[in-house]
Write a protein that holds these residues in place. Sequence first.
Motif, short mmCIF file in Angstrom:
data_model
loop_
_atom_site.label_atom_id
_atom_site.label_comp_id
_atom_site.label_asym_id
_atom_site.label_seq_id
_atom_site.Cartn_x
_atom_site.Cartn_y
_atom_site.Cartn_z
N GLU A 1 5.08 6.02 0.88
CA GLU A 1 4.34 5.69 2.10
C GLU A 1 3.13 6.61 2.22
OE1 GLU A 1 6.33 5.36 5.83
OE2 GLU A 1 8.28 5.05 4.88
N PRO A 2 2.06 6.13 2.87
CA PRO A 2 0.93 7.02 3.10
C PRO A 2 1.38 8.20 3.96
CG PRO A 2 0.33 4.75 3.57
CD PRO A 2 1.81 4.77 3.37
N LYS B 1 0.87 -1.17 0.00
CA LYS B 1 0.00 0.00 0.00
C LYS B 1 0.91 1.22 0.00
CE LYS B 1 -3.92 -1.97 2.54
NZ LYS B 1 -4.53 -2.11 3.87
N CYS B 2 0.49 2.27 -0.68
CA CYS B 2 1.35 3.45 -0.74
C CYS B 2 0.51 4.69 -0.48
CB CYS B 2 2.05 3.53 -2.09
SG CYS B 2 0.94 3.76 -3.46
#
Lengths: 578, 474
Positions: free
Chosen positions: A109-110, A98-99
């Motif tokens: 990264e979030p 997930k990004c």
Amino acid sequence: MRIKHIEIRNFRGIKFLRWQVKGNFSCIIGPGDTCKTTILAALDYALSPRSVLTFGDSDFYDQDVNEVIVIQVTLAEWDETREDVRHFFQESKFAQYKCGLGDTGPLPEPAPDGPVAVSISLRVDKSLEPRWSVVRGRDEQEDQDRKPIYAADRAVLGVSRVDIFSDFHFTWGRNTILTRLSGGGGNLNTVLSGLTRDIRECDISRNDCIQECQKVADTIKSEAQNSGVCLADLSPRIDMHRQSIGTSALSLHDNNVPLRSKGDGTKRLIGAAMQMKLNSGKTISLIDELEVGLEPHRIRGLICKLKSSNQQVITTTHSPVVVRELIVEDNELYVCRRDTAGTVRLESLAVVPAIQGQVRANAEAFLGSKIVCCEGLTEVGCLRAYDISRFDKNNPPVWSLATSYLNCGGANKIRSVCSQLIDLGYDAAVLCDNDRPDQITTDDIRNLQAAGAHVCQWDSENATEHQLFADIPWQDIPALLNTICICHDTLEFATVTDAISKDPRVEGLCLCTNDPSVWPESEPLRRVMGDLAHERGWMKRIDYAEGVFEFALKRLPETSVIRTRLDALFTWIQRNER
Amino acid sequence: MLCLHGYSEMSDDVYRALARASSGFVESPAGCGKTEAIIRTVGDHCSGRQLVLTHTNAGVDALRERFIQHSVPTAKYHVGTIAGWAWGWVRKYPDNADYAGSTDIADWNDVYAAMSVLLQKDFVKLGVVNSYTGIIVDEYQDCTVAMHQLIVQLKSLLPCRILGDDLQGIFGFRADPLIDWSVVTREFANNLGVLQTPHRWLKGNNNEALGRWLLTARGKIRQKEEPNYEDSPIDRRTVSYADLGSRLIRLLHEKQGRTCVIGPKARPLPAGIETTLVKNNCRVLEPNELSALRSLILPLSGQSPTEKCKAACDFLFRSYGGLAGNDKAFIKKILYGEKQRPRHADKCLLCEKHTKGTTPEALLDLIKYIERMDGTSCKLSESVRALKCIAERHQETGTDLKALYADEIGKRKHHTRSSFYRCTGSTLLVKGLEFDHVIILRDADWQRKWGNHKDLYVALTRGCKTTTLVELAM
């Protein structure tokens, strides 16, 4: 899932594209060859669950196979309570891929309080082997952290192309919508191989033609025997290769007619309906030329249905009917532009404030690459007539050069509308009269020219009507007045001449009669006629003005203001041709 | 005597309780089927996929092997070390984890805290919850405080059950203490049962009496006292240092089967004894990160010449036994770059070639030289082999020694510790391993110099046929 960001590099006509998708219904408009369809093809290639995809050198921008094709699509807003989505986001699959998503695209990264996204990238290098992977952040290098994603996992994204390629979706072939709706197809293969075996077993020997074949077989048997090969029984039988009937042989039929034989429009509607059933409607549909094969009422019906469904739609159109149905504020309309270096730009029409009314009223104008912003209806009519007159002389008509006219609805609106259109990437020109310096100033004109607009404006103090009566040879005035009346729905010739002769400003001219052919030539009289035509709206409708100018343009001297300025405008249109 | 059937029914209850509980612990003495309990719980009683965590790569290998033996489908489990699992997340999301260290080589002190920060993020929580239906942690007594905090956080997301034996908690260092077992039992609250069938000693023709005695000995050990060896199956001997070598060899040759000589917790056996053992085909166990090599590589890639020389001497003298005094002096002079005029042609060549003190090339040549000598034996064969590989690659590619070392250790991670017929190692190194025969070599004032009562318990429980306790006479 929803597509949120797209980046394409070196794919077909696109050297570079970066598009932040804002709405759930995105319709791409723009002139031909701006790679609208290529964008849909790119999305389809990157996201749909196909396992076989053939690339050729011509899929590379400028056929340069040394520059890798990268199609990276970032998605967000998935429903993580859904079983297949949860499976997709397990540790063993893509939980750790997930990004984040920022204004410029995917982030590794979030960000704190930012959206969580997943980014899928399709890479093709000169080996022509497509490779799909999930990447955290922008896909910049081959060797960055990535994880391969296979067709079965891409099915979770729910992307289907529902247009010209939709015939295949009416079969139970591999990964079609029907197969996905049937939960993978189950034992269809067993059934079909059984059928194949039945065909092989069936007795065809009694058929006349087959008996002919049998005779040949008998001859061969005896010949073989002569050569020392002893055959027990030689006969013609059907030889079915197991692969020859795949699950794609099973397709939807309406009575005895396969759906693929139906009209384009009907197929499109059924395809869209099937797609809405996938993943409980939370899917992504890609539709090239939404309007193809559909009557206006069916287009409206389809758009309404698509918008009210749960899915995301990315489509293209060339149809004003489609454009009129869309809401600019919700980012439903994107203008596509491509420069000579292959950079493609997509911009939401929503960046132009309060343009919805124009979109409804002049939908056609937004489908071209060049827009002539006309002050009012008279100017639009004038241009249409000019178009026809050029066509008469074997010149290409304006519309074939991807140019449209936009009625700005008054001199005061021209400046803002025109500069916004330039910002969107349209080439814009202005056609306005010159009787209201309070509404459009010389500074306004200078600014527009500085922004790149071509300006076509009449002489000072002249509205279009004034300029027409000033420019036309005197002997043509009676016929011009007559034409004005013929084109007008209600206007009588007598009313016109009466109004002119009784105007207090012509008293000193001793017109004596209502017959214009005997009126002496005079500048004040031309001015009065222009005034009356302008004030009383004798030509204030597109068709009125078109008819009048169709007559007048043939008679205006080449050196007249109207002819020279319109010719200059026409040169601009041609010069800017892509 | 309880029949085996009765035991297995009792165990089944524990497995079921483990599978059902949302939080709880199982205490299990050494050799009583902890691994079996995990395999059976996951395979027979759990639905969905369990995250099975332990501490060492050897432990992971052992669990994985047993899962495969029992044909448990891989969809039902994921086995990993707590460190490896946490690192897998932290290295992907260092920013979200507030982790400032390198993402190539883990900064272990910070990884657990970083993972705790990550577990507060929704996208990470979802990732964990999507992947597993429960968590089982093995060898919980080896958890540090930071690891414990991490597992407690996981407990709020998924059912979390732990297994362990407080008497085997021998890891932990001053800076990074182990979690107190009473804290653990309070946190996990539900006592899901005790495994007390000494499976390791009931199998085949193993020593059942030894298994039973070990269970009874736990009481004394828990009170930090010496167990009562009277009438026990433990073979106790007292040996003087002078006799030790010959007695050990005799003992080794008497034993049929895999045998291990267990020394003190934190230091090697006396060099002479170790050399004797190595000469009798006994392998010296080395920790996964090859600590002897590590203490050579760090100074070697540093700046201080004296530290380099000292580290190189220490490494060679630690790794090789049987070096005579004059050999050692010769090697030392070469490493310190001092001039000397040896008579021997071999030595002359070395002196001419290496005049710059300690270099990787000099080390490689010295190792070759030592290995050609009669009467020497290599004690740390794994460290020496790794050093050769690192030094050769360094010569050819010029890559940094530390990077090469990290790479080498990374590769070793997935190698199961090979099983040797005869070996020797500290209690830390033999924990989790199993032998036929064990010979414990203990100093007289053992509580001070050798290890504590937990080390003793770990040592006593390694042998399944015989255990010999050799005490050095004062």
